[in-house]
Design a protein around this motif. Structure first.
Motif, mmCIF file in Angstrom:
data_model
loop_
_atom_site.group_PDB
_atom_site.id
_atom_site.type_symbol
_atom_site.label_atom_id
_atom_site.label_comp_id
_atom_site.label_asym_id
_atom_site.label_seq_id
_atom_site.Cartn_x
_atom_site.Cartn_y
_atom_site.Cartn_z
ATOM 1 N N ALA A 40 33.033 15.944 14.903
ATOM 2 C CA ALA A 40 32.297 15.798 16.166
ATOM 3 C C ALA A 40 32.853 16.721 17.230
ATOM 4 O O ALA A 40 32.139 17.190 18.108
ATOM 5 N N GLY A 100 27.883 19.915 17.577
ATOM 6 C CA GLY A 100 27.124 19.283 18.642
ATOM 7 C C GLY A 100 26.076 18.328 18.123
ATOM 8 O O GLY A 100 25.406 17.644 18.876
ATOM 9 N N VAL A 154 27.382 13.105 18.352
ATOM 10 C CA VAL A 154 26.725 13.445 19.615
ATOM 11 C C VAL A 154 27.379 12.755 20.807
ATOM 12 O O VAL A 154 27.009 12.985 21.948
ATOM 13 N N ILE A 213 31.077 12.323 20.993
ATOM 14 C CA ILE A 213 32.254 13.151 21.247
ATOM 15 C C ILE A 213 31.794 14.587 21.480
ATOM 16 O O ILE A 213 30.986 15.102 20.718
ATOM 17 N N PRO A 223 31.564 18.693 21.657
ATOM 18 C CA PRO A 223 30.302 19.057 22.311
ATOM 19 C C PRO A 223 29.136 18.216 21.791
ATOM 20 O O PRO A 223 29.257 17.611 20.727
HETATM 21 NA NA NA Z 1 30.178 16.533 19.038
#
Ligand code: NA
Ligand code: NA
Lengths: 216, 428, 320
Positions: free
Chosen positions: B104, B108, B147, B149, B151
């Motif tokens: 993560a 992204g 999504v 953590i 980026p």
């Molecule tokens: Na991420």
């Protein structure tokens, strides 16, 4: 001679491909469990040979390849342009066109990719209801859905052309020599190719429906 | 007319028309019904919806993740995670969660994690005596942290829609992401003790060090991306490009696990995956356009301020709503459609945009594992060869864990934002 | 569905600007337009005001105006040039207007009329000008006050990085750099850029004046900004004479309301900036104007608007 062999091979692969894609549509439950009627395959084969599907299929294959290549190229372009943007900024060189070039290549990449995904039937849809239907009804529903896509894309194509003509001469902000038309034209191209792909699906399914009827 | 459009939406969706096209068709017919509005606005908003530099981060982060999978970097991450948590009871399941959290930090999106990690860990878990349900459930559920953590593609989209600070959202996602991961590991531990799941052999310290040294270049990606964005060194989109370039370079020249001839396939896969969700986004912006002609934002604001006086109730309604929408729609189009509508109301209730963003993104992350349309669930089920229904049942306890964390964040936002505000108050 | 006059003689006008804030002067202007148009027509004109809801980018609003997806929009000269009308950019050249009074006498007089004709002709009657609005007067703000023009040497400044405006700042010694508006606050906070330029209401609302690189404001007044209030010309022609007159009158009132709202915000936000600890100083603008002159000449030649430039300069002379 060699060409002919290649050609045959190609036909065979296409048939397998069509078979793979449509087997849920044309086989009943028993068949899905592993019992495949030889006559089905035979029927498909005949239908393909008889109705001159080959040139069409070949055309579709080429079109898909062109679009896919274009899409990947645009992807590489905007990736590279963003890297250039970072580098030049830290070198203190003002490059103003990067953002626009990146954005517009991105739009082209996505639209080309989306069209190819129509050909590959990869756009996500719910098949819960479709799966419950039996062969013929299922095939009819698929035909209906393809028609819906075609109809929608005809509208998008036409209105897209309107947009293209209205705004063809608008210019890019950073490169006034470039016309906005080069960006807008991606819409009718996408919609047009989606129509072609859906039409070929439609024809395939109609054929398979006929084959199915013959064999019943 | 509104009801008719909703009906059309449902019917088209049920008979199996692809959802992106359903959205587009409803938009087109809706515009037909408004006098004074030309239909050409539909193709126009296709382009305008995509004409945003922020969105370029989507394919680029997908590219980075694909490169990581093809470059076998995910394998190295798995080895490292296994060395850390493997010896705990239920080791492989813990590994699954931990590696998702590491993944993560680089990726992204969540799907690449499910696919990359699932392909390796699901068969391995089954081999080691875990039941298929658990293997599939853990894989799907844990990849939702992708999504949360940073980026995070959904966070970038949210920031683009609301002008919330991307840096603040990213930093805000760290604590909830870790909490979700830890919560899942606690649950797994209880399950493992009860069912007597195996542990993996302890790794010698020297070997562990070697593993760590090997994975450090990969883990550095996190530092580059997050550090770069927060320090203002580059924008989120640029960070995504840098992440891709960096991953490409280390897997080609450092790990030497990627060859030049692998690239075309990776690029095609990236284009395929991103054009699917971004075409849906283009269609959604046409529908969003229709909604703004109907002035739904103002209507929602009026409705909520008159009928829902309390902030907490409004937040609960938002969560319930996005839970529902997430069952049949991707996070990106869902946000494009509905965030502009709820934003004015949220601001009126005094909810900060970054706080709202965190709530929406975590809620929509749950949508990744709820059928009928939960991409991570579908992927994991396919890899594990398990029916969607049975996969979903095993995911439910994990959803509950995410929900608990979500509610904490929703009502005590300081849990998420205390640390980032200390680190860099200028982001808020 | 681009029908115009309904069978019952009623018309609906979709009016839009790109600012989402309800406090923006644009909103005040369009609400006035709505109020007057609806009142004067006894409700036979309905105006729907969109504050950023059908486009936060001006380019989108211009496209919508041409397609008749919007009937009345507010746009700045920069975006109009992309439609192929070069002359409009004349109004955004630095120091072309030397005072607010100069700007007002120009746009409300012959110059404004000429520009309106050019816009209407060159757009094939897609755009018809209803009035000139303003987005305030732009000043420099940065990490140090400008005492003389030499203080700009080597300073990075967030402004347009191409065209006339960039040329001006480059000649003045600054380094134009591009940062998006949304990221500028952080850019000023973290020393990514040394300075910027804008009108009080805009940068004070974004709290730029509270950053180390934004707290010194020098009133360079290099741009008395112009905004065009446009209607789709073809649609306007399709309305009845009576409705046309009402629309023109509503536009006139909206011009007053918008300028008034803007001017009072200029004062209000300048006060707020000072209250918050920003420092404001004045500067002799003559050296800047001297630099701008040849750039203006060059640009006007390129835009084929030399006469118009002369008209504007003559007005300035008259007012001296
Ligand atoms: Na991420
Ligand atoms: Na996982």
């Amino acid at each position: 001679m060699k060409l002919q062999k290649k050609w045959k091979q190609w036909i065979y692969c296409r048939i397998l491909e069509i078979w793979q894609k449509n087997k849920n549509n044309i086989l009943d439950r028993t068949a899905e469990d592993g019992f495949i009627h030889a006559c089905h395959l035979n029927g498909i084969f005949q239908a393909l040979r008889k109705e001159e599907v080959l040139p069409v299929k070949r055309f579709i294959g080429i079109l898909e390849k062109i679009q896919l290549t274009l899409g990947v190229l645009f992807l590489v372009v905007f990736f590279t342009v963003i890297i250039i943007q970072i580098i030049t900024r830290y070198l203190g060189i003002a490059v103003i066109w990067t953002e626009e070039v990146a954005n517009y290549s991105f739009i082209w990449a996505i639209f080309m990719g989306a069209a190819v995904m129509v050909n590959r039937r990869e756009h996500f849809n719910f098949d819960l209801f479709q799966r419950k239907l039996q062969n013929k009804k299922k095939a009819s529903l698929t035909i209906f859905n393809d028609s819906v896509l075609i109809l929608f894309n005809i509208f998008i194509f036409l209105y897209g052309m309107q947009v293209v003509t209205e705004f063809w001469n608008y210019t890019w902000a950073s490169i006034p020599e470039m016309k906005m038309g080069y960006v807008w034209i991606s819409i009718p191209i996408m919609a047009g190719s989606m129509i072609i792909y859906s039409l070929s699906h439609l024809m395939e399914n109609i054929k398979l429906l006929k084959v199915r009827e013959v064999n019943e | 007319m509104g009801l008719l459009l909703i009906g059309l939406f449902i019917v088209l969706m049920l008979i199996g028309v692809p959802i992106a096209f359903v959205i587009g068709i409803v938009a087109l017919i809706g515009i037909f019904s408004i006098p004074y509005t030309p239909e050409a606005t539909v193709p126009m908003s296709f382009v305008n919806g995509l004409d945003s530099f922020v969105l370029l981060a989507v394919p680029l982060f997908i590219l980075a993740a694909n490169l990581m999978n093809s470059g076998k970097i995910s394998v190295k991450l798995i080895d490292l995670a296994m060395a850390i948590v493997g010896p705990i009871r239920g080791g492989l399941a813990h590994t699954n969660v931990l590696v998702s959290m590491m993944f993560a930090g680089v990726s992204g999106a969540s799907q690449a994690d499910t696919a990359g990690v699932g392909k390796i860990l699901i068969p391995n878990m089954v081999k080691q005596g875990y039941d298929k349900e658990t293997a599939v459930g853990v894989t799907a559920a844990s990849s939702t942290v992708g999504v949360v953590i940073p980026p995070s593609i959904p966070m970038i989209i949210f920031a683009g829609l609301t002008n919330a600070s991307i840096g603040a959202l990213f930093l805000g996602g760290i604590v909830p992401g870790i909490l979700i991961g830890l919560g899942m590991m606690i649950f797994i531990y209880i399950l493992a003790v009860k069912r007597n799941y195996p542990r993996t052999a302890r790794t010698e310290f020297s070997k562990f060090l070697k593993l760590l040294m090997e994975t450090i270049p990969a883990l550095l990606t996190v530092v580059i991306i997050i550090g770069g964005i927060i320090s203002g060194f580059f924008t989120a989109t640029e960070a995504a490009a840098v992440a891709s370039l960096y991953t490409l370079l280390i897997s080609m020249f450092y790990y030497k696990t990627l060859k030049l001839e692998d690239l075309p396939k990776i690029l095609v896969d990236t284009l395929a995956l991103s054009s699917l969700s971004l075409f849906a986004l283009a269609a959604a912006s046409a529908l969003g356009e229709l909604m703004s002609y109907y002035q739904l934002g103002a209507m929602a604001q009026e409705f909520f301020t008159n009928n829902v006086g309390a902030e907490w109730l409004f937040i609960l309604i938002i969560i319930a709503f996005f839970l529902f929408v997430g069952t049949f729609m991707d996070a990106i189009p869902a946000m494009i459609l509905f965030v502009p509508i709820i934003l004015p109301t949220a601001l009126e209730f005094g909810i900060e945009p970054v706080h709202l963003g965190l709530i929406v993104v975590i809620t929509l992350a749950i949508g990744l594992v709820t059928p009928p349309y939960g991409l991570c669930l579908l992927l994991a089920a396919k890899i594990g060869n398990l029916s969607i229904e049975r996969s979903f049942v095993t995911v439910i306890p994990y959803i509950a864990i995410i929900l608990i964390v979500l509610l904490f964040i929703a009502f005590f936002p300081d849990i998420a934002f205390y640390l980032p505000k200390m680190i860099n108050p200028s982001l808020f | 569905n681009d029908g115009t006059e309904g069978e019952d003689g009623k018309i609906k006008i979709v009016a839009a600007h790109n600012q989402t804030s309800p406090d923006s002067p644009y909103q005040a202007g369009l609400l006035k337009f709505k109020e007057v148009a609806e009142e004067e027509s006894n409700g036979s004109i309905e105006v729907e005001v969109h504050a950023g809801t059908i486009g936060t980018e001006e380019s989108q609003l211009v496209e919508k105006l041409q397609l008749k997806a919007a009937d009345v929009v507010v746009v700045s000269p920069g975006f109009m040039t992309q439609t192929g009308i070069k002359e409009v950019d004349l109004f955004s050249i630095p120091y072309i207007f030397t005072s607010y009074e100069h700007w007002e006498s120009a746009v409300d007089g012959e110059v404004g009329e000429k520009m309106a004709d050019i816009i209407n002709e060159k757009s094939d009657n897609s755009f018809k000008l209803l009035g000139y609005w303003t987005a305030g007067v732009r000043h420099y703000y940065g990490k140090k006050p400008l005492e003389s023009i030499d203080d700009l040497k080597g300073m990075s400044l967030r402004t347009q990085t191409s065209g006339v405006i960039a040329d001006f700042w480059k000649t003045a010694g600054a380094i134009p750099s591009s940062i998006s508006w949304g990221e500028l606050y952080q850019g000023l906070q973290q020393d990514v850029v040394d300075s910027s330029e804008n009108a009080y209401p805009f940068f004070v609302q974004q709290n730029h004046h509270t950053t180390p690189n934004g707290k010194y404001i020098t009133e360079t007044a290099h741009d008395y900004t112009t905004r065009f209030l446009l209607i789709n010309g073809e649609k306007f022609d399709s309305y009845s004479k009576e409705h046309q007159e009402i629309i023109l009158k509503a536009a006139e009132e909206s011009v007053k309301a918008e300028r008034e709202a803007n001017n009072s915000q200029e004062v209000e936000y300048k006060e707020k900036a000072i209250e918050d600890g920003a420092e404001v100083n004045q500067i002799d603008r003559e050296p800047f104007i001297e630099i701008a002159k040849p750039i203006q000449d060059e640009a006007a030649k390129e835009m084929e608007a030399v006469d118009l430039l002369q008209d504007i300069r003559d007005l300035a002379e008259e007012q001296k």
